[in-house]
Design an enzyme around this catalytic site. Sequence first.
Site, PDB file in Angstrom:
ATOM      1  N   ASP A   1      -1.833 -10.653 -14.791  1.00  0.00           N
ATOM      2  CA  ASP A   1      -1.383 -11.847 -14.068  1.00  0.00           C
ATOM      3  C   ASP A   1      -1.868 -11.912 -12.628  1.00  0.00           C
ATOM      4  O   ASP A   1      -1.271 -12.598 -11.798  1.00  0.00           O
ATOM      5  CB  ASP A   1       0.156 -11.878 -14.086  1.00  0.00           C
ATOM      6  CG  ASP A   1       0.751 -10.572 -13.588  1.00  0.00           C
ATOM      7  OD1 ASP A   1       0.049  -9.836 -12.869  1.00  0.00           O
ATOM      8  OD2 ASP A   1       1.914 -10.287 -13.928  1.00  0.00           O
TER       9      ASP A   1
ATOM     10  N   GLU B   1      -1.720  -8.819 -22.479  1.00  0.00           N
ATOM     11  CA  GLU B   1      -0.402  -8.844 -21.817  1.00  0.00           C
ATOM     12  C   GLU B   1       0.027 -10.300 -21.600  1.00  0.00           C
ATOM     13  O   GLU B   1       0.375 -10.733 -20.496  1.00  0.00           O
ATOM     14  CB  GLU B   1      -0.409  -8.071 -20.497  1.00  0.00           C
ATOM     15  CG  GLU B   1       0.967  -7.655 -20.011  1.00  0.00           C
ATOM     16  CD  GLU B   1       0.923  -6.844 -18.725  1.00  0.00           C
ATOM     17  OE1 GLU B   1       0.863  -7.435 -17.640  1.00  0.00           O
ATOM     18  OE2 GLU B   1       0.948  -5.608 -18.825  1.00  0.00           O
TER      19      GLU B   1
ATOM     20  N   GLU C   1       2.169 -14.309  -9.422  1.00  0.00           N
ATOM     21  CA  GLU C   1       1.836 -13.829 -10.769  1.00  0.00           C
ATOM     22  C   GLU C   1       2.409 -14.680 -11.894  1.00  0.00           C
ATOM     23  O   GLU C   1       1.772 -14.859 -12.931  1.00  0.00           O
ATOM     24  CB  GLU C   1       2.292 -12.375 -10.937  1.00  0.00           C
ATOM     25  CG  GLU C   1       1.508 -11.359 -10.111  1.00  0.00           C
ATOM     26  CD  GLU C   1       2.009 -11.239  -8.669  1.00  0.00           C
ATOM     27  OE1 GLU C   1       2.952 -11.962  -8.280  1.00  0.00           O
ATOM     28  OE2 GLU C   1       1.437 -10.429  -7.912  1.00  0.00           O
TER      29      GLU C   1
ATOM     30  N   HIS D   1       5.301  -3.251  -3.404  1.00  0.00           N
ATOM     31  CA  HIS D   1       4.137  -3.961  -2.871  1.00  0.00           C
ATOM     32  C   HIS D   1       4.184  -5.468  -3.067  1.00  0.00           C
ATOM     33  O   HIS D   1       3.336  -6.190  -2.554  1.00  0.00           O
ATOM     34  CB  HIS D   1       2.852  -3.437  -3.526  1.00  0.00           C
ATOM     35  CG  HIS D   1       2.711  -3.844  -4.970  1.00  0.00           C
ATOM     36  ND1 HIS D   1       2.185  -5.062  -5.350  1.00  0.00           N
ATOM     37  CD2 HIS D   1       3.041  -3.222  -6.103  1.00  0.00           C
ATOM     38  CE1 HIS D   1       2.198  -5.145  -6.665  1.00  0.00           C
ATOM     39  NE2 HIS D   1       2.722  -4.039  -7.156  1.00  0.00           N
TER      40      HIS D   1
ATOM     41  N   ARG E   1       4.301  -9.347  -3.039  1.00  0.00           N
ATOM     42  CA  ARG E   1       4.185 -10.306  -1.940  1.00  0.00           C
ATOM     43  C   ARG E   1       5.528 -10.916  -1.559  1.00  0.00           C
ATOM     44  O   ARG E   1       5.841 -11.067  -0.379  1.00  0.00           O
ATOM     45  CB  ARG E   1       3.248 -11.452  -2.358  1.00  0.00           C
ATOM     46  CG  ARG E   1       1.808 -11.236  -1.968  1.00  0.00           C
ATOM     47  CD  ARG E   1       0.972 -12.442  -2.404  1.00  0.00           C
ATOM     48  NE  ARG E   1      -0.313 -12.458  -1.739  1.00  0.00           N
ATOM     49  CZ  ARG E   1      -1.320 -11.652  -2.024  1.00  0.00           C
ATOM     50  NH1 ARG E   1      -1.192 -10.725  -2.957  1.00  0.00           N
ATOM     51  NH2 ARG E   1      -2.465 -11.751  -1.376  1.00  0.00           N
TER      52      ARG E   1
ATOM     53  N   HIS F   1       1.111   1.565  -1.038  1.00  0.00           N
ATOM     54  CA  HIS F   1       0.038   0.600  -1.324  1.00  0.00           C
ATOM     55  C   HIS F   1      -0.808   0.384  -0.066  1.00  0.00           C
ATOM     56  O   HIS F   1      -0.283   0.471   1.055  1.00  0.00           O
ATOM     57  CB  HIS F   1       0.707  -0.711  -1.762  1.00  0.00           C
ATOM     58  CG  HIS F   1      -0.205  -1.735  -2.360  1.00  0.00           C
ATOM     59  ND1 HIS F   1      -1.096  -2.463  -1.604  1.00  0.00           N
ATOM     60  CD2 HIS F   1      -0.374  -2.161  -3.640  1.00  0.00           C
ATOM     61  CE1 HIS F   1      -1.764  -3.301  -2.383  1.00  0.00           C
ATOM     62  NE2 HIS F   1      -1.338  -3.131  -3.641  1.00  0.00           N
TER      63      HIS F   1
HETATM   64  C1  UD1 Z   1      -2.550  -7.555  -6.261  1.00  0.00           C
HETATM   65  C2  UD1 Z   1      -2.083  -8.605  -7.256  1.00  0.00           C
HETATM   66  C3  UD1 Z   1      -0.733  -8.204  -7.821  1.00  0.00           C
HETATM   67  C4  UD1 Z   1      -0.740  -6.790  -8.357  1.00  0.00           C
HETATM   68  C5  UD1 Z   1      -1.268  -5.837  -7.312  1.00  0.00           C
HETATM   69  C6  UD1 Z   1      -1.426  -4.458  -7.882  1.00  0.00           C
HETATM   70  C7  UD1 Z   1      -2.705 -10.933  -6.805  1.00  0.00           C
HETATM   71  C8  UD1 Z   1      -2.382 -12.161  -6.055  1.00  0.00           C
HETATM   72  N1  UD1 Z   1      -1.908  -9.876  -6.577  1.00  0.00           N
HETATM   73  O1  UD1 Z   1      -1.648  -7.577  -5.168  1.00  0.00           O
HETATM   74  O2  UD1 Z   1      -0.393  -9.082  -8.866  1.00  0.00           O
HETATM   75  O3  UD1 Z   1       0.564  -6.424  -8.696  1.00  0.00           O
HETATM   76  O4  UD1 Z   1      -2.569  -6.291  -6.883  1.00  0.00           O
HETATM   77  O5  UD1 Z   1      -1.503  -3.487  -6.891  1.00  0.00           O
HETATM   78  O6  UD1 Z   1      -3.643 -10.913  -7.572  1.00  0.00           O
HETATM   79  N2  UD1 Z   1      -5.980  -3.329  -0.043  1.00  0.00           N
HETATM   80  C9  UD1 Z   1      -6.902  -2.400   0.371  1.00  0.00           C
HETATM   81  N3  UD1 Z   1      -7.627  -1.728  -0.591  1.00  0.00           N
HETATM   82  C10 UD1 Z   1      -7.442  -1.908  -1.916  1.00  0.00           C
HETATM   83  C11 UD1 Z   1      -6.487  -2.837  -2.329  1.00  0.00           C
HETATM   84  C12 UD1 Z   1      -5.760  -3.555  -1.396  1.00  0.00           C
HETATM   85  O7  UD1 Z   1      -7.102  -2.189   1.563  1.00  0.00           O
HETATM   86  O8  UD1 Z   1      -8.115  -1.236  -2.733  1.00  0.00           O
HETATM   87  C13 UD1 Z   1      -5.203  -4.107   0.979  1.00  0.00           C
HETATM   88  C14 UD1 Z   1      -6.066  -5.172   1.657  1.00  0.00           C
HETATM   89  O9  UD1 Z   1      -5.694  -5.291   2.993  1.00  0.00           O
HETATM   90  C15 UD1 Z   1      -5.715  -6.437   0.880  1.00  0.00           C
HETATM   91  C16 UD1 Z   1      -4.235  -6.184   0.620  1.00  0.00           C
HETATM   92  O10 UD1 Z   1      -4.130  -4.783   0.352  1.00  0.00           O
HETATM   93  O11 UD1 Z   1      -5.959  -7.601   1.602  1.00  0.00           O
HETATM   94  C17 UD1 Z   1      -3.655  -6.978  -0.519  1.00  0.00           C
HETATM   95  O12 UD1 Z   1      -4.497  -6.901  -1.675  1.00  0.00           O
HETATM   96  P1  UD1 Z   1      -4.496  -8.104  -2.748  1.00  0.00           P
HETATM   97  O13 UD1 Z   1      -5.384  -7.761  -3.890  1.00  0.00           O
HETATM   98  O14 UD1 Z   1      -4.732  -9.390  -2.068  1.00  0.00           O
HETATM   99  O15 UD1 Z   1      -2.997  -8.158  -3.229  1.00  0.00           O
HETATM  100  P2  UD1 Z   1      -2.025  -7.007  -3.759  1.00  0.00           P
HETATM  101  O16 UD1 Z   1      -0.777  -7.093  -2.937  1.00  0.00           O
HETATM  102  O17 UD1 Z   1      -2.736  -5.723  -3.849  1.00  0.00           O
HETATM  103  N1  UDP Z   2      -0.286   3.717  -9.863  1.00  0.00           N
HETATM  104  C1  UDP Z   2      -1.253   4.673  -9.503  1.00  0.00           C
HETATM  105  N2  UDP Z   2      -1.171   5.258  -8.270  1.00  0.00           N
HETATM  106  C2  UDP Z   2      -0.197   4.941  -7.367  1.00  0.00           C
HETATM  107  C3  UDP Z   2       0.759   3.948  -7.730  1.00  0.00           C
HETATM  108  C4  UDP Z   2       0.675   3.344  -8.979  1.00  0.00           C
HETATM  109  O1  UDP Z   2      -2.126   4.994 -10.302  1.00  0.00           O
HETATM  110  O2  UDP Z   2      -0.183   5.519  -6.271  1.00  0.00           O
HETATM  111  C5  UDP Z   2      -0.372   3.072 -11.192  1.00  0.00           C
HETATM  112  C6  UDP Z   2       0.890   3.047 -12.012  1.00  0.00           C
HETATM  113  O3  UDP Z   2       0.986   4.189 -12.844  1.00  0.00           O
HETATM  114  C7  UDP Z   2       0.767   1.760 -12.815  1.00  0.00           C
HETATM  115  C8  UDP Z   2      -0.049   0.872 -11.925  1.00  0.00           C
HETATM  116  O4  UDP Z   2      -0.670   1.708 -10.946  1.00  0.00           O
HETATM  117  O5  UDP Z   2       0.052   1.945 -14.013  1.00  0.00           O
HETATM  118  C9  UDP Z   2       0.858  -0.131 -11.259  1.00  0.00           C
HETATM  119  O6  UDP Z   2       0.151  -0.785 -10.263  1.00  0.00           O
HETATM  120  P1  UDP Z   2       0.872  -1.681  -9.182  1.00  0.00           P
HETATM  121  O7  UDP Z   2       2.285  -1.228  -8.994  1.00  0.00           O
HETATM  122  O8  UDP Z   2      -0.030  -1.676  -7.998  1.00  0.00           O
HETATM  123  O9  UDP Z   2       0.775  -3.123  -9.818  1.00  0.00           O
HETATM  124  P2  UDP Z   2       1.701  -3.953 -10.842  1.00  0.00           P
HETATM  125  O10 UDP Z   2       1.880  -3.140 -12.076  1.00  0.00           O
HETATM  126  O11 UDP Z   2       2.981  -4.241 -10.123  1.00  0.00           O
HETATM  127  O12 UDP Z   2       0.910  -5.201 -11.045  1.00  0.00           O
END
Ligand code: UD1
Ligand code: UDP
Length: 371
Positions: free
Chosen positions: A98, A120, A134, A211, A213, A244
């Site tokens: 999602d 999913e 999401e 994490h 939003r 995160h």
């Molecule tokens: C995204 C997804 C969310 C999912 C989550 C898993 C969307 C809108 N959100 O949220 O559904 O649950 O991923 O973790 O698609 N960042 C880094 N390095 C990385 C990843 C993230 O620095 O490898 C930081 C960056 O500043 C980035 C911020 O995290 O701008 C947010 O990342 P983003 O992918 O926009 O949203 P998530 O909160 O990670």
């Molecule tokens: N996870 C990981 N390392 C971490 C935290 C989470 O590998 O430090 C894994 C966790 O086991 C799960 C997935 O990341 O499978 C969940 O990701 P996240 O919570 O970022 O996203 P969501 O599931 O809420 O979309």
Amino acid sequence: MKRLKVMTVFGTRPEGIKMAPIIKELEKREDVESIICVTAQHREMLDQVLKIFDIEPDYDLNIFEPGQSLTKITTRALEGLERVIAKEKPDVLLVQGDTTTVFSGALAAFYQGVKVGHVEAGLRSGNIYSPYPEEANRMLTGILAEYHFCPTIRNKENLLRENYPEDKLYITGNTVIDALQYVVKDEYIFDNGLLNKIDYENKRVILLTSHRRENIGKAMENIFSAVNDIVNKYDDVEVVFPVHLNPRVREIAKGILGSNEKVHLIDPLDYEPFTNLMNRVYLVVTDSGGLQEEAPTLGKPVLVVREETERPEGIEAGTAKLVGTEYKSVYDNLDFLLSNEAEYTKMAKAVNPYGDGTAAKKIVDILLNAN
Ligand code: UD1
Ligand code: UDP
């Protein structure tokens, strides 16, 4: 023999984890040509997953930018995918979950007449603002998809209520269970000094992640303050929080929990040490989607710090509890669980509402039968 050309598209950590078992399965099949395209909506957190599962993408759109907006992610992914899809012309394009990558992937495929498989499918919280964005992403993706791979019967029922045709809905289990079985081992040894040093027998370790939003701001402050105060109340309680990479999350975590010696704020862990850590801890506090599926499977009570969940199965099975994001509710629920052994034992039972580890195989079989 014409092989079925399947393109998998993913961009974030959880999509990677849950797509990995499908990629492994696609690669085993002689009648499939597997093409892997990552948007890299996440960068470091996605690369961790690619490494653990030994996946080499054919295309890496590298769209990641620090502080990226939803619009930026959507447009950059759409533009990049347009080129890749036009070049490869897959028979089917698979997306998982999602995120914004998922919605963009489905839309990009739809624009070029490529059939979409949604892995999913059918999860619903019932509130378009939670989880945000999401819930909307998964509904929009559903509309564009041809194959809907539902983890559970409830997910299928959600889609039937929205008038999806039954013959396009498949119950497969969730591929997260396939992934979990790949990495969790009772004899696992961490190569992280801190995680090896923690006394999991005599301390009660809480695994914390947050994490979402919609939680960033007051809700996250409430959650972290409640955890901080609970840690100070119980001598034998410690917390491990792999934070995160979102800087907004890191700032709140550091501000509230950073000076508590019994709270270990660490960088995101690779999937293997992370799930093996989950296998050792006493309980889990999270707003993550994936953790709500993994914790029940590993028999760990999980307090879900969100207002709604699209994963009611763990709650119905008694291993998960939805506690919201108010300080008092998070504090009281933690307090109750830590002081009431009967309640803890009741919640700490391994249940598997999300499948038996064969979801990836089922999904690939379905695709081959249908094409
Ligand atoms: C995204 C997804 C969310 C999912 C989550 C898993 C969307 C809108 N959100 O949220 O559904 O649950 O991923 O973790 O698609 N960042 C880094 N390095 C990385 C990843 C993230 O620095 O490898 C930081 C960056 O500043 C980035 C911020 O995290 O701008 C947010 O990342 P983003 O992918 O926009 O949203 P998530 O909160 O990670
Ligand atoms: N996870 C990981 N390392 C971490 C935290 C989470 O590998 O430090 C894994 C966790 O086991 C799960 C997935 O990341 O499978 C969940 O990701 P996240 O919570 O970022 O996203 P969501 O599931 O809420 O979309």
